[in-house]
Design a protein around this motif. Structure first.
Motif, PDB file in Angstrom:
ATOM      1  N   PRO A  72     -32.827  -3.492  95.005  1.00 54.74           N
ATOM      2  CA  PRO A  72     -32.484  -2.074  95.171  1.00 54.74           C
ATOM      3  C   PRO A  72     -33.611  -1.269  95.806  1.00 54.74           C
ATOM      4  CG  PRO A  72     -32.994  -2.545  92.884  1.00 54.74           C
ATOM      5  CD  PRO A  72     -32.931  -3.864  93.586  1.00 54.74           C
ATOM      6  N   ARG A  73     -33.228  -0.274  96.606  1.00 53.64           N
ATOM      7  CA  ARG A  73     -34.195   0.666  97.163  1.00 53.64           C
ATOM      8  C   ARG A  73     -34.653   1.631  96.072  1.00 53.64           C
ATOM      9  NH1 ARG A  73     -30.105  -0.180 100.901  1.00 53.64           N
ATOM     10  NH2 ARG A  73     -30.787  -0.957 102.946  1.00 53.64           N
ATOM     11  N   ARG A  74     -35.783   2.277  96.306  1.00 54.51           N
ATOM     12  CA  ARG A  74     -36.363   3.154  95.292  1.00 54.51           C
ATOM     13  C   ARG A  74     -35.403   4.277  94.892  1.00 54.51           C
ATOM     14  NH1 ARG A  74     -41.896   3.649  94.762  1.00 54.51           N
ATOM     15  NH2 ARG A  74     -41.912   1.628  95.809  1.00 54.51           N
ATOM     16  N   ARG A  75     -34.709   4.868  95.868  1.00 51.67           N
ATOM     17  CA  ARG A  75     -33.780   5.949  95.534  1.00 51.67           C
ATOM     18  C   ARG A  75     -32.611   5.439  94.688  1.00 51.67           C
ATOM     19  NH1 ARG A  75     -29.113   5.746  98.215  1.00 51.67           N
ATOM     20  NH2 ARG A  75     -28.972   4.560 100.162  1.00 51.67           N
ATOM     21  N   GLN A  76     -32.204   4.188  94.938  1.00 59.85           N
ATOM     22  CA  GLN A  76     -31.124   3.606  94.147  1.00 59.85           C
ATOM     23  C   GLN A  76     -31.573   3.346  92.717  1.00 59.85           C
ATOM     24  OE1 GLN A  76     -30.464   0.250  96.733  1.00 59.85           O
ATOM     25  NE2 GLN A  76     -28.681   1.184  97.717  1.00 59.85           N
ATOM     26  N   VAL A  77     -32.829   2.935  92.568  1.00 61.90           N
ATOM     27  CA  VAL A  77     -33.369   2.720  91.225  1.00 61.90           C
ATOM     28  C   VAL A  77     -33.341   4.025  90.440  1.00 61.90           C
ATOM     29  CG1 VAL A  77     -35.435   2.098  89.911  1.00 61.90           C
ATOM     30  CG2 VAL A  77     -34.823   0.797  91.960  1.00 61.90           C
ATOM     31  N   TRP A  78     -33.813   5.102  91.052  1.00 62.20           N
ATOM     32  CA  TRP A  78     -33.827   6.403  90.382  1.00 62.20           C
ATOM     33  C   TRP A  78     -32.408   6.847  90.040  1.00 62.20           C
ATOM     34  CZ3 TRP A  78     -31.808  11.238  91.148  1.00 62.20           C
ATOM     35  CH2 TRP A  78     -32.349  12.255  90.363  1.00 62.20           C
ATOM     36  N   ARG A  79     -31.500   6.717  91.003  1.00 61.43           N
ATOM     37  CA  ARG A  79     -30.110   7.142  90.783  1.00 61.43           C
ATOM     38  C   ARG A  79     -29.457   6.312  89.679  1.00 61.43           C
ATOM     39  NH1 ARG A  79     -26.549   6.018  95.748  1.00 61.43           N
ATOM     40  NH2 ARG A  79     -26.762   3.909  94.914  1.00 61.43           N
ATOM     41  N   ASN A  80     -29.672   5.009  89.711  1.00 59.64           N
ATOM     42  CA  ASN A  80     -29.039   4.151  88.706  1.00 59.64           C
ATOM     43  C   ASN A  80     -29.533   4.476  87.304  1.00 59.64           C
ATOM     44  OD1 ASN A  80     -27.676   2.857  90.751  1.00 59.64           O
ATOM     45  ND2 ASN A  80     -29.033   1.080  90.811  1.00 59.64           N
ATOM     46  N   PHE A  81     -30.826   4.701  87.146  1.00 60.99           N
ATOM     47  CA  PHE A  81     -31.345   5.058  85.830  1.00 60.99           C
ATOM     48  C   PHE A  81     -30.773   6.392  85.356  1.00 60.99           C
ATOM     49  CE2 PHE A  81     -34.763   1.830  86.130  1.00 60.99           C
ATOM     50  CZ  PHE A  81     -34.668   1.330  84.840  1.00 60.99           C
ATOM     51  N   ARG A  82     -30.632   7.340  86.268  1.00 66.34           N
ATOM     52  CA  ARG A  82     -30.059   8.635  85.888  1.00 66.34           C
ATOM     53  C   ARG A  82     -28.615   8.471  85.426  1.00 66.34           C
ATOM     54  NH1 ARG A  82     -28.750  12.749  90.579  1.00 66.34           N
ATOM     55  NH2 ARG A  82     -27.219  11.074  90.842  1.00 66.34           N
ATOM     56  N   ARG A  83     -27.825   7.728  86.184  1.00 69.28           N
ATOM     57  CA  ARG A  83     -26.413   7.557  85.843  1.00 69.28           C
ATOM     58  C   ARG A  83     -26.234   6.813  84.522  1.00 69.28           C
ATOM     59  NH1 ARG A  83     -23.648   5.860  91.673  1.00 69.28           N
ATOM     60  NH2 ARG A  83     -23.709   7.949  92.617  1.00 69.28           N
ATOM     61  N   VAL A  84     -27.004   5.745  84.346  1.00 70.48           N
ATOM     62  CA  VAL A  84     -26.891   4.973  83.106  1.00 70.48           C
ATOM     63  C   VAL A  84     -27.326   5.813  81.919  1.00 70.48           C
ATOM     64  CG1 VAL A  84     -27.768   2.985  81.848  1.00 70.48           C
ATOM     65  CG2 VAL A  84     -27.097   2.734  84.234  1.00 70.48           C
ATOM     66  N   SER A  85     -28.396   6.586  82.072  1.00 74.17           N
ATOM     67  CA  SER A  85     -28.864   7.446  80.984  1.00 74.17           C
ATOM     68  C   SER A  85     -27.801   8.462  80.603  1.00 74.17           C
ATOM     69  CB  SER A  85     -30.150   8.167  81.392  1.00 74.17           C
ATOM     70  OG  SER A  85     -31.197   7.256  81.607  1.00 74.17           O
ATOM     71  N   ASP A  86     -27.189   9.111  81.601  1.00 71.27           N
ATOM     72  CA  ASP A  86     -26.139  10.096  81.338  1.00 71.27           C
ATOM     73  C   ASP A  86     -24.966   9.459  80.598  1.00 71.27           C
ATOM     74  OD1 ASP A  86     -27.658  11.997  82.609  1.00 71.27           O
ATOM     75  OD2 ASP A  86     -26.482  11.991  84.469  1.00 71.27           O
ATOM     76  N   HIS A  87     -24.625   8.248  80.984  1.00 69.93           N
ATOM     77  CA  HIS A  87     -23.514   7.541  80.329  1.00 69.93           C
ATOM     78  C   HIS A  87     -23.841   7.234  78.872  1.00 69.93           C
ATOM     79  CE1 HIS A  87     -20.349   4.580  79.615  1.00 69.93           C
ATOM     80  NE2 HIS A  87     -21.297   3.736  79.232  1.00 69.93           N
ATOM     81  N   ILE A  88     -25.032   6.746  78.615  1.00 71.54           N
ATOM     82  CA  ILE A  88     -25.413   6.413  77.240  1.00 71.54           C
ATOM     83  C   ILE A  88     -25.416   7.664  76.369  1.00 71.54           C
ATOM     84  CG2 ILE A  88     -27.302   5.582  75.783  1.00 71.54           C
ATOM     85  CD1 ILE A  88     -28.026   3.615  77.999  1.00 71.54           C
ATOM     86  N   VAL A  89     -25.920   8.775  76.898  1.00 78.25           N
ATOM     87  CA  VAL A  89     -25.939  10.020  76.130  1.00 78.25           C
ATOM     88  C   VAL A  89     -24.518  10.488  75.838  1.00 78.25           C
ATOM     89  CG1 VAL A  89     -26.555  12.472  76.219  1.00 78.25           C
ATOM     90  CG2 VAL A  89     -28.205  10.743  76.941  1.00 78.25           C
ATOM     91  N   ALA A  90     -23.630  10.399  76.832  1.00 75.91           N
ATOM     92  CA  ALA A  90     -22.248  10.850  76.646  1.00 75.91           C
ATOM     93  C   ALA A  90     -21.522  10.043  75.578  1.00 75.91           C
ATOM     94  CB  ALA A  90     -21.500  10.770  77.968  1.00 75.91           C
ATOM     95  N   TYR A  91     -21.920   8.785  75.405  1.00 79.21           N
ATOM     96  CA  TYR A  91     -21.259   7.909  74.427  1.00 79.21           C
ATOM     97  C   TYR A  91     -22.282   7.395  73.409  1.00 79.21           C
ATOM     98  CZ  TYR A  91     -17.379   8.069  77.703  1.00 79.21           C
ATOM     99  OH  TYR A  91     -16.351   8.504  78.514  1.00 79.21           O
ATOM    100  N   ARG A  92     -23.177   8.270  73.020  1.00 85.05           N
ATOM    101  CA  ARG A  92     -24.244   7.860  72.089  1.00 85.05           C
ATOM    102  C   ARG A  92     -23.675   7.371  70.764  1.00 85.05           C
ATOM    103  NH1 ARG A  92     -24.946  13.546  72.160  1.00 85.05           N
ATOM    104  NH2 ARG A  92     -26.813  13.411  73.455  1.00 85.05           N
ATOM    105  N   ASP A  93     -22.493   7.864  70.367  1.00 85.20           N
ATOM    106  CA  ASP A  93     -21.906   7.435  69.100  1.00 85.20           C
ATOM    107  C   ASP A  93     -21.521   5.956  69.135  1.00 85.20           C
ATOM    108  OD1 ASP A  93     -20.067   8.345  71.064  1.00 85.20           O
ATOM    109  OD2 ASP A  93     -18.467   8.508  69.590  1.00 85.20           O
ATOM    110  N   VAL A  94     -21.137   5.459  70.319  1.00 85.80           N
ATOM    111  CA  VAL A  94     -20.805   4.038  70.456  1.00 85.80           C
ATOM    112  C   VAL A  94     -22.076   3.204  70.541  1.00 85.80           C
ATOM    113  CG1 VAL A  94     -19.605   2.303  71.839  1.00 85.80           C
ATOM    114  CG2 VAL A  94     -18.655   4.614  71.634  1.00 85.80           C
ATOM    115  N   TYR A  95     -23.018   3.652  71.341  1.00 84.73           N
ATOM    116  CA  TYR A  95     -24.232   2.871  71.572  1.00 84.73           C
ATOM    117  C   TYR A  95     -25.207   2.918  70.406  1.00 84.73           C
ATOM    118  CZ  TYR A  95     -22.589   2.306  76.324  1.00 84.73           C
ATOM    119  OH  TYR A  95     -21.841   1.960  77.429  1.00 84.73           O
TER     120      TYR A  95
END
Length: 316
Positions: free
Chosen positions: A56-79
Motif C-alpha cells: 500500500p501507498r502511504r496515503r492508503q495506509v493512513w486512509r485504511n487506518f482511519r476507516r478501520v478505526s471509525d468502524h471499530i468505534v461505531a461497533y465498539r459494543d461488538v468488538y
C-alpha cells in the motif's frame, strides 16, 4: 436458472463476461475462474492489478487506518467481546494491528505475498500467507471472524460462509463486508464496474440472502445500524434467506440498475452530483496524500491510529 449477459468488458476494457441471474439478481463472472487460476492470481498479481502496487501507498495506509478505526468505534459494543479473532483476507493488516492493541488475539490470513510481507516488516504483524482454501483450523476456534472485501472473490460464497460458520465458537460473530455493486453502478463511469477478481457482485439483499443460505442470520443488536449496507454482522441461525418473490424483485431491481448504468454517460450518485462527487474525491485524495506524508512511516501511522482509537473507545 436463467442468466443474461450485462457486460463483455472489465473495468480496464479487457474481455470479461458478466452475467445476471434472473432468479435473484446476482452478477457474476462467466465462466467462474478455476481454482488454479485464482491461487496464482491472488498470490502475486491481485494487488498489482487492483491497486497498482505490491504494497500500500502511504496515503492508503493512513486512509485504511482511519476507516478501520471509525468502524471499530461505531461497533465498539461488538468488538468489546475480545477473545480469539480471525482476520481473513487481512490485506495490509490495519484491522489486525488495531484489534491486537485492543487486546484481541488475532490470526491474520492474507494470500498476497507482497502485502503479507509488508504487514510483517512494516507493522510487525505475523500473517499466514495463504487463502481460505488453504486454512485448516480445528473446528470452532474463533469468537469473531472478519471478512472484509473478500466474499466477492470466492468461487462459492455459500460454501465459504458455511466453512467460516463452522469455525465460530458458540455465540461467535462473523462480520462480512463487500462492495455494493448497485451503488457502484450509480457512482462509477460506464464500463468501470467489473473485475476478474470480483467473481460475485452483491447488493444488500443478496449479501443477507447468501448468508442465510449458509445458516447465518444478522446480529439483532447491529441490524438497525447496518440497514441498507453491504456490511453486516452475522451469527449462526436459521431463516436468513429471502423468499422467491423477494429474490425476483431484487433481480428486476438489479437488471434496471445495470440497464441504467449502461445507458448513461456520466454517473448519477444517489446524493449530490457527479461533478460534486468528483471534486470531493479529489479533495479527499489530496488530504490523504498530505496526511500520509506527515504521518511518517507506516508503523508511525499505525501507532498514532492506535492511540486515537484507544482514546475513542475509552471515551465511549
Amino acid at each position: 436458472m436463467s442468466f443474461e449477459v450485462v457486460s463483455r468488458k472489465d473495468r480496464h476494457g479487457e474481455p470479461l463476461t458478466t452475467v445476471l441471474c434472473g432468479g435473484c439478481g446476482m452478477l457474476r463472472n462467466d465462466p467462474v475462474p478455476s481454482e488454479a487460476d485464482l491461487a496464482a492470481f491472488y498470490k502475486s498479481r491481485y494487488r498489482e492489478s487492483y491497486k497498482g502496487a505490491s504494497e500500500p501507498r502511504r496515503r492508503q495506509v493512513w486512509r485504511n487506518f482511519r476507516r478501520v478505526s471509525d468502524h471499530i468505534v461505531a461497533y465498539r459494543d461488538v468488538y468489546a467481546r475480545g477473545g480469539d479473532w480471525l482476520d481473513l483476507g487481512a490485506g495490509s493488516c490495519e484491522f489486525t494491528f488495531l484489534a491486537g492493541r485492543l487486546g484481541a488475539r488475532v490470526t491474520a490470513v492474507e494470500p498476497h505475498s507482497g502485502y503479507a510481507a509488508y504487514a510483517a516488516q512494516r507493522l510487525g504483524v505475523q500473517v499466514l500467507a495463504q487463502r481460505l482454501e488453504d486454512c485448516d483450523f480445528a473446528g470452532p476456534s474463533f469468537d469473531l471472524i472478519r471478512l472484509s472485501h473478500v466474499l466477492e472473490h470466492m468461487r462459492d460464497p455459500v460454501a465459504a460462509l458455511r466453512q467460516l460458520a463452522g469455525w465460530l465458537r458458540p455465540g461467535g460473530v462473523l462480520y462480512v463486508e463487500v462492495p455494493d455493486i448497485e451503488a457502484d453502478a450509480r457512482n462509477k463511469v460506464r464500463g468501470r464496474l467489473f473485475h476478474f477478481g470480483h467473481i460475485h457482485n452483491f447488493n444488500p439483499v443478496l449479501l443477507r440472502h447468501v448468508a442465510g443460505l449458509a445458516g447465518l442470520v444478522e446480529l439483532p443488536q447491529t441490524a438497525a445500524r447496518s440497514a441498507g449496507r453491504c456490511g453486516v454482522f452475522l451469527v449462526v441461525g436459521e431463516g436468513g434467506q429471502c423468499d422467491a418473490a423477494a429474490l425476483a424483485a431484487n433481480a428486476a431491481r438489479m437488471r434496471a440498475a445495470m440497464a441504467a448504468h449502461n445507458a448513461r454517460t456520466i454517473p448519477e450518485p444517489a446524493q449530490g452530483t457527479a461533478a460534486g462527487r468528483f471534486l470531493l474525491t479529489l479533495r479527499a485524495r489530496a488530504q490523504e496524500q498530505l496526511a500520509g506524508m506527515l504521518g511518517g512511516s507506516p508503523r508511525k501511522i499505525a501507532e498514532a491510529a492506535s492511540a486515537r482509537l484507544e482514546r475513542s473507545v475509552l471515551a465511549g
